[in-house]
Scaffold this motif. Sequence first.
Motif, PDB file in Angstrom:
ATOM      1  N   GLN A 254       0.811  -1.220   0.000  1.00  0.00           N
ATOM      2  CA  GLN A 254       0.000   0.000   0.000  1.00  0.00           C
ATOM      3  C   GLN A 254       0.841   1.266   0.000  1.00  0.00           C
ATOM      4  O   GLN A 254       0.306   2.366  -0.220  1.00  0.00           O
ATOM      5  N   TYR A 255       2.144   1.139   0.242  1.00  0.00           N
ATOM      6  CA  TYR A 255       3.020   2.312   0.268  1.00  0.00           C
ATOM      7  C   TYR A 255       4.030   2.294  -0.882  1.00  0.00           C
ATOM      8  O   TYR A 255       5.014   3.022  -0.846  1.00  0.00           O
ATOM      9  N   PHE A 256       3.758   1.469  -1.885  1.00  0.00           N
ATOM     10  CA  PHE A 256       4.752   1.299  -2.943  1.00  0.00           C
ATOM     11  C   PHE A 256       4.984   2.596  -3.727  1.00  0.00           C
ATOM     12  O   PHE A 256       6.099   2.874  -4.160  1.00  0.00           O
ATOM     13  N   ARG A 257       3.958   3.413  -3.899  1.00  0.00           N
ATOM     14  CA  ARG A 257       4.111   4.662  -4.662  1.00  0.00           C
ATOM     15  C   ARG A 257       4.807   5.743  -3.829  1.00  0.00           C
ATOM     16  O   ARG A 257       5.633   6.498  -4.330  1.00  0.00           O
ATOM     17  N   THR A 258       4.465   5.802  -2.558  1.00  0.00           N
ATOM     18  CA  THR A 258       5.017   6.869  -1.716  1.00  0.00           C
ATOM     19  C   THR A 258       6.336   6.484  -1.047  1.00  0.00           C
ATOM     20  O   THR A 258       7.171   7.356  -0.786  1.00  0.00           O
ATOM     21  N   ALA A 259       6.516   5.187  -0.770  1.00  0.00           N
ATOM     22  CA  ALA A 259       7.744   4.724  -0.097  1.00  0.00           C
ATOM     23  C   ALA A 259       8.178   3.391  -0.695  1.00  0.00           C
ATOM     24  O   ALA A 259       8.074   2.339  -0.052  1.00  0.00           O
ATOM     25  N   PRO A 260       8.660   3.403  -1.945  1.00  0.00           N
ATOM     26  CA  PRO A 260       9.009   2.140  -2.615  1.00  0.00           C
ATOM     27  C   PRO A 260      10.130   1.373  -1.923  1.00  0.00           C
ATOM     28  O   PRO A 260      10.231   0.146  -2.083  1.00  0.00           O
ATOM     29  N   TYR A 261      10.965   2.066  -1.150  1.00  0.00           N
ATOM     30  CA  TYR A 261      12.075   1.387  -0.469  1.00  0.00           C
ATOM     31  C   TYR A 261      11.576   0.352   0.541  1.00  0.00           C
ATOM     32  O   TYR A 261      12.310  -0.580   0.892  1.00  0.00           O
ATOM     33  N   MET A 262      10.332   0.494   1.009  1.00  0.00           N
ATOM     34  CA  MET A 262       9.774  -0.488   1.947  1.00  0.00           C
ATOM     35  C   MET A 262       9.667  -1.870   1.308  1.00  0.00           C
ATOM     36  O   MET A 262       9.737  -2.888   2.009  1.00  0.00           O
ATOM     37  N   ALA A 263       9.498  -1.916  -0.014  1.00  0.00           N
ATOM     38  CA  ALA A 263       9.434  -3.191  -0.732  1.00  0.00           C
ATOM     39  C   ALA A 263      10.772  -3.566  -1.357  1.00  0.00           C
ATOM     40  O   ALA A 263      11.086  -4.748  -1.502  1.00  0.00           O
ATOM     41  N   ILE A 264      11.578  -2.560  -1.712  1.00  0.00           N
ATOM     42  CA  ILE A 264      12.827  -2.822  -2.432  1.00  0.00           C
ATOM     43  C   ILE A 264      13.812  -3.612  -1.571  1.00  0.00           C
ATOM     44  O   ILE A 264      14.381  -4.620  -2.020  1.00  0.00           O
ATOM     45  N   PHE A 265      14.008  -3.198  -0.327  1.00  0.00           N
ATOM     46  CA  PHE A 265      15.039  -3.835   0.494  1.00  0.00           C
ATOM     47  C   PHE A 265      14.680  -5.267   0.919  1.00  0.00           C
ATOM     48  O   PHE A 265      15.525  -6.166   0.810  1.00  0.00           O
ATOM     49  N   PRO A 266      13.454  -5.553   1.364  1.00  0.00           N
ATOM     50  CA  PRO A 266      13.098  -6.966   1.614  1.00  0.00           C
ATOM     51  C   PRO A 266      13.155  -7.809   0.342  1.00  0.00           C
ATOM     52  O   PRO A 266      13.583  -8.964   0.374  1.00  0.00           O
ATOM     53  N   GLY A 267      12.729  -7.202  -0.790  1.00  0.00           N
ATOM     54  CA  GLY A 267      12.794  -7.933  -2.059  1.00  0.00           C
ATOM     55  C   GLY A 267      14.221  -8.264  -2.457  1.00  0.00           C
ATOM     56  O   GLY A 267      14.508  -9.373  -2.921  1.00  0.00           O
ATOM     57  N   LEU A 268      15.138  -7.304  -2.289  1.00  0.00           N
ATOM     58  CA  LEU A 268      16.547  -7.559  -2.577  1.00  0.00           C
ATOM     59  C   LEU A 268      17.111  -8.634  -1.656  1.00  0.00           C
ATOM     60  O   LEU A 268      17.924  -9.477  -2.082  1.00  0.00           O
ATOM     61  N   ALA A 269      16.705  -8.615  -0.394  1.00  0.00           N
ATOM     62  CA  ALA A 269      17.185  -9.626   0.556  1.00  0.00           C
ATOM     63  C   ALA A 269      16.757 -11.023   0.127  1.00  0.00           C
ATOM     64  O   ALA A 269      17.556 -11.976   0.146  1.00  0.00           O
ATOM     65  N   ILE A 270      15.502 -11.154  -0.281  1.00  0.00           N
ATOM     66  CA  ILE A 270      15.006 -12.459  -0.757  1.00  0.00           C
ATOM     67  C   ILE A 270      15.769 -12.893  -2.005  1.00  0.00           C
ATOM     68  O   ILE A 270      16.214 -14.049  -2.115  1.00  0.00           O
ATOM     69  N   THR A 271      15.923 -11.976  -2.956  1.00  0.00           N
ATOM     70  CA  THR A 271      16.584 -12.292  -4.220  1.00  0.00           C
ATOM     71  C   THR A 271      18.036 -12.710  -4.016  1.00  0.00           C
ATOM     72  O   THR A 271      18.482 -13.733  -4.550  1.00  0.00           O
ATOM     73  N   LEU A 272      18.783 -11.927  -3.246  1.00  0.00           N
ATOM     74  CA  LEU A 272      20.206 -12.226  -3.026  1.00  0.00           C
ATOM     75  C   LEU A 272      20.391 -13.543  -2.287  1.00  0.00           C
ATOM     76  O   LEU A 272      21.280 -14.341  -2.618  1.00  0.00           O
ATOM     77  N   THR A 273      19.556 -13.779  -1.286  1.00  0.00           N
ATOM     78  CA  THR A 273      19.687 -15.019  -0.516  1.00  0.00           C
ATOM     79  C   THR A 273      19.368 -16.241  -1.369  1.00  0.00           C
ATOM     80  O   THR A 273      20.121 -17.220  -1.383  1.00  0.00           O
ATOM     81  N   ALA A 274      18.241 -16.193  -2.091  1.00  0.00           N
ATOM     82  CA  ALA A 274      17.870 -17.325  -2.948  1.00  0.00           C
ATOM     83  C   ALA A 274      18.906 -17.547  -4.046  1.00  0.00           C
ATOM     84  O   ALA A 274      19.274 -18.690  -4.341  1.00  0.00           O
ATOM     85  N   LEU A 275      19.390 -16.442  -4.652  1.00  0.00           N
ATOM     86  CA  LEU A 275      20.388 -16.558  -5.711  1.00  0.00           C
ATOM     87  C   LEU A 275      21.691 -17.158  -5.185  1.00  0.00           C
ATOM     88  O   LEU A 275      22.277 -18.045  -5.823  1.00  0.00           O
ATOM     89  N   SER A 276      22.146 -16.699  -4.027  1.00  0.00           N
ATOM     90  CA  SER A 276      23.407 -17.213  -3.472  1.00  0.00           C
ATOM     91  C   SER A 276      23.296 -18.698  -3.140  1.00  0.00           C
ATOM     92  O   SER A 276      24.224 -19.476  -3.396  1.00  0.00           O
ATOM     93  N   ILE A 277      22.157 -19.115  -2.589  1.00  0.00           N
ATOM     94  CA  ILE A 277      21.971 -20.535  -2.259  1.00  0.00           C
ATOM     95  C   ILE A 277      21.959 -21.382  -3.523  1.00  0.00           C
ATOM     96  O   ILE A 277      22.566 -22.462  -3.582  1.00  0.00           O
ATOM     97  N   ASN A 278      21.291 -20.897  -4.568  1.00  0.00           N
ATOM     98  CA  ASN A 278      21.260 -21.645  -5.834  1.00  0.00           C
ATOM     99  C   ASN A 278      22.645 -21.731  -6.469  1.00  0.00           C
ATOM    100  O   ASN A 278      23.012 -22.774  -7.030  1.00  0.00           O
TER     101      ASN A 278
END
Length: 294
Positions: A254-278
């Motif tokens: 609900q805050y993606f337009r006003t505060a996109p960083y709230m989604a960017i950093f958790p998303g990056l954490a998921i991506t980096l962790t899954a990518l590193s494990i693979n």
Amino acid sequence: MRAEKTIKRMAGGRRNSLFSDVVRRYMRNPAAVIGGVILIIILLACFTANWIVPEEMVTAYDTQARLQPPSAEHPFGTDNLGRDLFARVLYGARISVGIGVGATALSLVLGAAIASICAMSKKADFFIMRVVDVITCVPTILLALVLLTVLGGSVFNMVLTLTLVSVPGFVLRIRAVVLGVVEQDYVKAARVSGTRSIKLVVKHILPNALDPIIVDATMTISSMMLSAAGLSFIGVGVAPPNPEWGAMLNYAQQYFRTAPYMAIFPGLAITLTALSINLVGDGLRDALDPQADK
């Protein structure tokens, strides 16, 4: 006695040689090395989170600092309640990675035990495989949704749910490996000599089927973590205020337009962790393959 010492010394030297060969093949894969470095950093962050940021900051509210963008004081910014996102992402690593590792470990142990029973008894194999066939007819995500709806959203229930829905897959994959090992001459010889079934499985069958099992388990950790994040994202997984990455993404919609960083950093954490494990899993698969040098 001297002969026994010589044999033990030769066996130890052979194990050291095999280990060094695996390490050498792994280090020749740049992507696997990079993945390993990233994964080590993430794991260190999990273990040292208390020394980096006080745990109180995960749930500490500051209404004067609501929706602040990343800054020196708040490297990842703050959410709509003024909570520090860096602290929440950091401590969320413990939950997300812990769910992936915990569910994979439990599934691996149960799957290996059931697959070993299948390998040792044809009657048990027939019965177990029919049960597995029935369970695998139900989509995994649907079964997980039903279980979480019944059990409720929590870290423990998430680990339990992912374990239950993943055991059939582990049984199928490990069974395929151990059935090939059971047909080897040394296993047949141990059976004829009267070796007990439990000792036969623990000492001869599973150790010689370990390489593909390790690779499979490593690759499964990332899928478990992504499944947990996906279930939390749709609102049936880990409940707030636990800083699970998928739940943080759900909260940030609900805050993606006003505060996109709230989604960017958790998303990056998921991506980096899954990518590193693979990447680590791919590297281990190549490193454990004796044909890699040919």
